[in-house]
Design a protein around this motif. Structure first.
Motif, PDB file in Angstrom:
ATOM      1  N   GLU A 139     -47.911  52.890   0.796  1.00 30.89           N
ATOM      2  CA  GLU A 139     -48.685  53.136   2.530  1.00 30.89           C
ATOM      3  C   GLU A 139     -49.845  51.835   1.210  1.00 30.89           C
ATOM      4  O   GLU A 139     -50.315  51.387   0.488  1.00 30.89           O
ATOM      5  N   ASN A 210     -53.226  44.736   0.596  1.00 28.76           N
ATOM      6  CA  ASN A 210     -52.686  45.392   1.697  1.00 28.76           C
ATOM      7  C   ASN A 210     -52.773  44.047   3.184  1.00 28.76           C
ATOM      8  O   ASN A 210     -53.747  43.226   2.975  1.00 28.76           O
ATOM      9  N   GLU A 212     -52.644  44.422   7.471  1.00 26.68           N
ATOM     10  CA  GLU A 212     -52.129  45.479   8.679  1.00 26.68           C
ATOM     11  C   GLU A 212     -51.335  46.649   8.564  1.00 26.68           C
ATOM     12  O   GLU A 212     -50.361  46.628   8.700  1.00 26.68           O
ATOM     13  N   GLY A 213     -52.214  46.397   7.697  1.00 27.79           N
ATOM     14  CA  GLY A 213     -50.925  48.275   6.787  1.00 27.79           C
ATOM     15  C   GLY A 213     -49.625  48.626   6.192  1.00 27.79           C
ATOM     16  O   GLY A 213     -49.239  49.686   6.139  1.00 27.79           O
ATOM     17  N   ILE A 214     -49.757  47.477   5.340  1.00 23.64           N
ATOM     18  CA  ILE A 214     -48.668  47.454   4.741  1.00 23.64           C
ATOM     19  C   ILE A 214     -48.834  46.671   3.654  1.00 23.64           C
ATOM     20  O   ILE A 214     -50.001  46.462   3.271  1.00 23.64           O
ATOM     21  N   ASN A 710     -45.636  37.137  15.808  1.00 24.76           N
ATOM     22  CA  ASN A 710     -45.416  38.230  15.701  1.00 24.76           C
ATOM     23  C   ASN A 710     -43.928  39.239  15.357  1.00 24.76           C
ATOM     24  O   ASN A 710     -43.949  40.109  15.068  1.00 24.76           O
ATOM     25  N   LYS A 713     -44.016  40.003  11.775  1.00 19.12           N
ATOM     26  CA  LYS A 713     -44.981  41.068  11.612  1.00 19.12           C
ATOM     27  C   LYS A 713     -43.932  42.324  11.547  1.00 19.12           C
ATOM     28  O   LYS A 713     -43.953  43.095  11.457  1.00 19.12           O
ATOM     29  N   ASN A 714     -43.215  42.336  13.090  1.00 15.86           N
ATOM     30  CA  ASN A 714     -42.139  43.493  13.195  1.00 15.86           C
ATOM     31  C   ASN A 714     -41.168  43.601  12.778  1.00 15.86           C
ATOM     32  O   ASN A 714     -41.084  44.660  11.930  1.00 15.86           O
ATOM     33  N   ALA A 718     -45.679  45.215  10.518  1.00 14.01           N
ATOM     34  CA  ALA A 718     -47.578  45.310  10.426  1.00 14.01           C
ATOM     35  C   ALA A 718     -47.481  46.034  11.999  1.00 14.01           C
ATOM     36  O   ALA A 718     -46.418  46.113  12.176  1.00 14.01           O
ATOM     37  N   GLU A 719     -48.858  46.751  11.948  1.00 10.47           N
ATOM     38  CA  GLU A 719     -49.474  46.975  12.486  1.00 10.47           C
ATOM     39  C   GLU A 719     -48.744  46.091  13.913  1.00 10.47           C
ATOM     40  O   GLU A 719     -49.458  45.221  13.858  1.00 10.47           O
ATOM     41  N   ASN A 720     -48.563  46.352  14.888  1.00  7.50           N
ATOM     42  CA  ASN A 720     -48.636  45.141  15.840  1.00  7.50           C
ATOM     43  C   ASN A 720     -50.064  45.378  17.470  1.00  7.50           C
ATOM     44  O   ASN A 720     -50.212  47.143  17.040  1.00  7.50           O
ATOM     45  N   SER A 721     -50.295  43.972  17.377  1.00  9.09           N
ATOM     46  CA  SER A 721     -51.273  43.896  18.632  1.00  9.09           C
ATOM     47  C   SER A 721     -51.076  43.435  19.252  1.00  9.09           C
ATOM     48  O   SER A 721     -50.250  42.321  19.159  1.00  9.09           O
TER      49      SER A 721
END
Length: 844
Positions: A139, A210, A212-214, A710, A713-714, A718-721
């Motif tokens: 996590e 870490n 963005e959540g990964i 982006n 990240k996808n 990773a957390e997307n914003s």
């Protein structure tokens, strides 16, 4: 003293000064700034005594009593008069002086910029670009030692599975045994034991971060080692009990291996095997009575030493000796340059497999490749510095006292031999003094354990040393103002940053002091000092130029040339503000509801852009304390409002979350906020570690626009914003020998990410000018912040120690946990408001 009051109530920031009762998990600040007039007056008296160079030990005793006893009366006079303070910064003193110029690297040397796209897994090759790796089963969030241990174990298992190199397969099979012994035989939480955590890090040398959540791979340390095998063994053996447990576990594994061999050769039944396993004497007897054929086969293998002279020695002693020997052999292999070269080669092959999706349950990989032709280029630049001789003061640690004359002679030689590369600025050595004249108790600081909160006695010494050093830096500023001549400081330190455990964990705090006051200070570590003492001309040429650039810090300007950017025909000035929040305070670690409060340091850079040329320099600095210090907050707001001209833009960059940005709150509070926001861009800054990069990616500056970023990240999950980002992977150092190993560059930087709330930075006609203006601003600033002539870019210095050193101070029998990072900001603010008498002489 009434003028120090802020606009808002100080609530918990006054808990320490008022000696109010607090819970054991409350993290505080307010040690140098509390809103309490009498408290500040006492501090001012102590600072005055430091300024007057009274006896250090006596002042320290007063300082301790002041902290410990709320009723303690500090004698002397207080000097704290905001109206009479004229804080001349060195960069302002020489603003209108004649300047001298010199090329950073070479004239007309440019770095090329290339845009990127997310590559297809089928296209991955050694020319691909940048590779990123995510660990699927781990996590994101805080990077703990437990997570790192687990990830290293995953990599170890993957190496064993994937590699066709038998030597590497055998190596990781042995490491697997070591890891199991540590995990099972040292209390079940071996990651909490620093020496054994470090050991596993050397055997499986990978670090993580870490994003963005990964949980991503940060770097593979597969080059030269900082420590030697002997140094690591010494550290492991320091705690004798743990070492004996570890060695016992290795012995047990070796016995198990021997029994498996015996089972194979002697056809032993499991029951008989168990009997030998449990009784060492029976095992010894069994070995002594082996038939000749089996004995001969064992003697042809690694068991020869154990079987020889077994009658006259203890079996366990021999096994222990053999186990330690095998362990040391494994360490030697892990530290061997040729073996590391094999690991690097295999790692590159593994990276390609990860990106192709060969192991989707464990590791997910994505790579970015160069997209089309180069976009633009920007020069290494030319530095501009005041054309004045520099008076240099040298402060040294004791071990360099005997070699000081030789060092000074060779420094003068370097100034003569290579001054043509640094604008022909002459350096005059004024004085040399022991470093204790600047930093009292340095030897004590070096012995402190910074892995946990510092207790009272150590915390008091560290605070006092920082306070003393800060007052000295303020004195230097005043002397520079008085003499209208640059004064600079060289600090000769025993630290060796190449070796684990030999750097000074507290040094970032001292660096923050001289950075704030803009005093030209440069530290030299032991390897650099030794290089000066030997004086190899080719090596010193590089060292001297880097030293000079670093020494000039805020006094320098950087002039750049650029091509290929779509900018307006009009000249424009961009003021870039770096917002550096302190670590948090006034929160309870046991409560998730408490939101930490922060102080802020703002650094303002001015970037002038004019027809393919850029000029970069530091403009100003502000410290804004929690509670709203009226004059400084208002001064910053007024500073912005005074610059609202047509050709002015603002770029505000924060190390924290944009919604927490204090600068943004200040802008919103302005009566001209809408006007300011039209001319501004607000940016969050982060970094994304790169697992691997190709040679092409090292030489160029890779620019990643929003769509590609982006998509990256996808693919990583990773957390997307919806926020729009622009990312830059700067070009790395020139391929000089000292950065190369086996024809490979072992230095590379992370991707720098700038997240905005704008409509987009894609290369379309509508946004091209604004996008390129943003890009050239970031590149110019990154160029300026680099202190090496070979390194064209540097990551932005948004100094925030997320795990700031915590200190424990006892006041009237109550312990207070305090964030050192936060109280340092308070200290700098306070000292900047203390006037220094004009007759003071720094060199005395």
């Amino acid at each position: 003293m009434g003028e120090i009051r802020g606009l808002e109530s100080f609530d918990c920031i006054s808990y320490f000064s008022k000696n109010e009762k607090v819970g054991p998990d409350l993290i505080l600040a307010g040690l140098f700034w509390s809103g309490d007039d009498s408290y500040a007056e006492k501090l001012s008296k102590i600072i005055s005594k430091i300024r007057e160079k009274q006896d250090v030990n006596k002042i320290f005793e007063e300082f301790k009593n002041f902290l410990r006893n709320p009723q303690f009366n500090v004698g002397g006079n207080a000097l704290y008069d905001r109206k009479s303070v004229i804080f001349n910064k060195p960069r302002e003193i020489f603003k209108n002086s004649e300047h001298s110029n010199f090329h950073r690297f070479r004239e007309n040397e440019f770095v090329h910029l290339s845009s990127t796209k997310v590559g297809k897994s089928s296209d991955v090759s050694k020319k691909s670009g940048l590779a990123f790796l995510k660990f699927v089963k781990i996590e994101g969030g805080e990077v703990t030692k437990e997570k790192v241990w687990k990830a290293r174990r995953q990599i170890m298992e993957l190496y064993k599975t994937m590699t066709k190199n038998q030597k590497i397969k055998d190596y990781f099979s042995k490491v697997e045994v070591i890891e199991k012994v540590m995990r099972e035989g040292l209390g079940g939480e071996s990651y909490k034991l620093p020496a054994y955590y470090k050991l596993f890090g050397y055997l499986v040398p990978f670090d993580f971060a870490n994003f963005e959540g990964i949980f991503v791979l940060s770097r593979a340390r597969l080059f030269e080692r900082k420590k030697t095998v002997e140094e690591l063994l010494k550290e492991l053996k320091k705690e004798e009990g743990k070492w004996n447990d570890f060695l016992f576990g290795l012995e047990e594994k070796l016995i198990e291996e021997l029994l498996e061999e015996l089972k194979k050769l002697s056809n032993l039944e499991e029951e008989a095997l168990e009997d030998l396993r449990e009784d060492e004497d029976k095992l010894k007897e069994f070995l002594l009575n082996l038939n000749e054929e089996v004995l001969e086969k064992l003697k042809q293998s690694k068991w020869k030493d154990i079987l020889s002279d077994l009658k006259d020695s203890e079996l366990r002693e021999k096994i222990s000796k053999k186990a330690e020997e095998e362990f040391i052999n494994l360490l030697n292999q892990a530290f061997n340059k040729e073996f590391l070269k094999e690991l690097r080669k295999e790692w590159k092959n593994m990276t390609k497999e990860f990106i192709k999706g060969s192991y989707p349950d464990l590791i997910s990989g994505v790579f970015l490749e160069r997209s089309g032709t180069e976009k633009a280029k920007i020069s290494y630049g030319t530095f501009s510095v005041p054309n004045k001789d520099i008076d240099l003061f040298i402060f040294y640690e004791n071990e360099f006292a005997n070699g000081l004359k030789n060092f000074e002679k060779n420094l003068k030689n370097a100034n003569t031999d290579f001054g043509r590369y640094t604008g022909n600025i002459k350096i005059n050595i004024e004085k040399n003094m022991p470093i204790e004249r600047l930093i009292p108790f340095l030897e004590d600081l070096k012995k402190m354990d910074f892995s946990k909160p510092l207790k009272k006695e150590d915390a008091e010494k560290l605070l006092f040393s920082l306070l003393y050093f800060a007052v000295r830096m303020k004195n230097f500023v005043e002397n520079i103002r008085k003499n209208k001549k640059p004064q600079a400081i060289l600090l000769l330190l025993s630290a060796d940053v190449r070796k684990d455990g030999e750097s000074y964990p507290f040094w970032d705090y001292f660096r923050a002091v001289y950075d704030f006051f803009s005093v030209p200070v440069q530290t030299l570590n032991r390897p650099t000092i030794e290089a000066f003492l030997k004086y190899n001309k080719k090596e010193i040429q590089y060292i001297y130029k880097n030293l000079f650039i670093s020494l000039m810090k805020d006094l320098k300007m950087l002039n750049l040339e650029y091509e290929g950017f779509e900018l307006s025909e009009e000249d424009i000035t961009v003021y870039t503000v770096l917002e550096k929040p302190s670590s948090g305070f006034c929160y309870d670690r046991s409560s998730m509801e408490d939101k930490p409060k922060k102080h802020y340091l703002l650094e303002v850079y001015r970037i002038d852009l004019k027809k393919g040329k850029a000029k970069v320099g530091l403009e100003d600095k502000f410290i804004l304390l929690y509670g709203g210090v009226d004059t400084d907050t208002d001064r910053f707001r007024n500073w912005i409002e005074e610059r609202l001209y047509n050709n002015i833009g603002f770029c505000f960059i924060t190390a924290g979350k944009m919604e927490d940005s204090y600068v943004r709150q200040i802008v919103k509070s302005s009566e001209r906020s809408s006007e300011i926001e039209k001319k501004s861009i607000f940016v969050e800054y982060r970094e994304l570690p790169v697992a691997y990069m190709s040679e092409k990616a090292q030489k160029e500056c890779f620019v990643i626009y929003s769509d590609e970023f982006n998509e990256l990240k996808n693919k990583l999950g990773a957390e997307n914003s919806k926020k729009v980002s622009l990312a830059i992977k700067p070009a790395d150092v020139k391929s000089e020998d000292k950065f190369m190993l086996d024809d490979e560059l072992f230095y590379h930087s992370a991707v720098q990410i700038f997240t905005t709330e704008g409509q987009g930075w894609e290369p379309t006609a509508l946004y091209a000018i604004k996008k390129d203006l943003f890009l050239i601003t970031l590149l110019a600033l990154s160029q300026y912040e680099s202190e090496s002539f070979q390194t064209p870019y540097s990551k932005l210095n948004l100094w925030e120690k997320k795990k700031s050193i915590q200190i424990v101070i006892n006041r009237n029998h109550q312990d207070y946990k305090i964030s050192l990072n936060a109280v340092l900001y308070e200290m700098l603010y306070l000292i900047s408001k203390i006037p220094v008498k004009s007759h003071e002489n720094t060199g005395s």
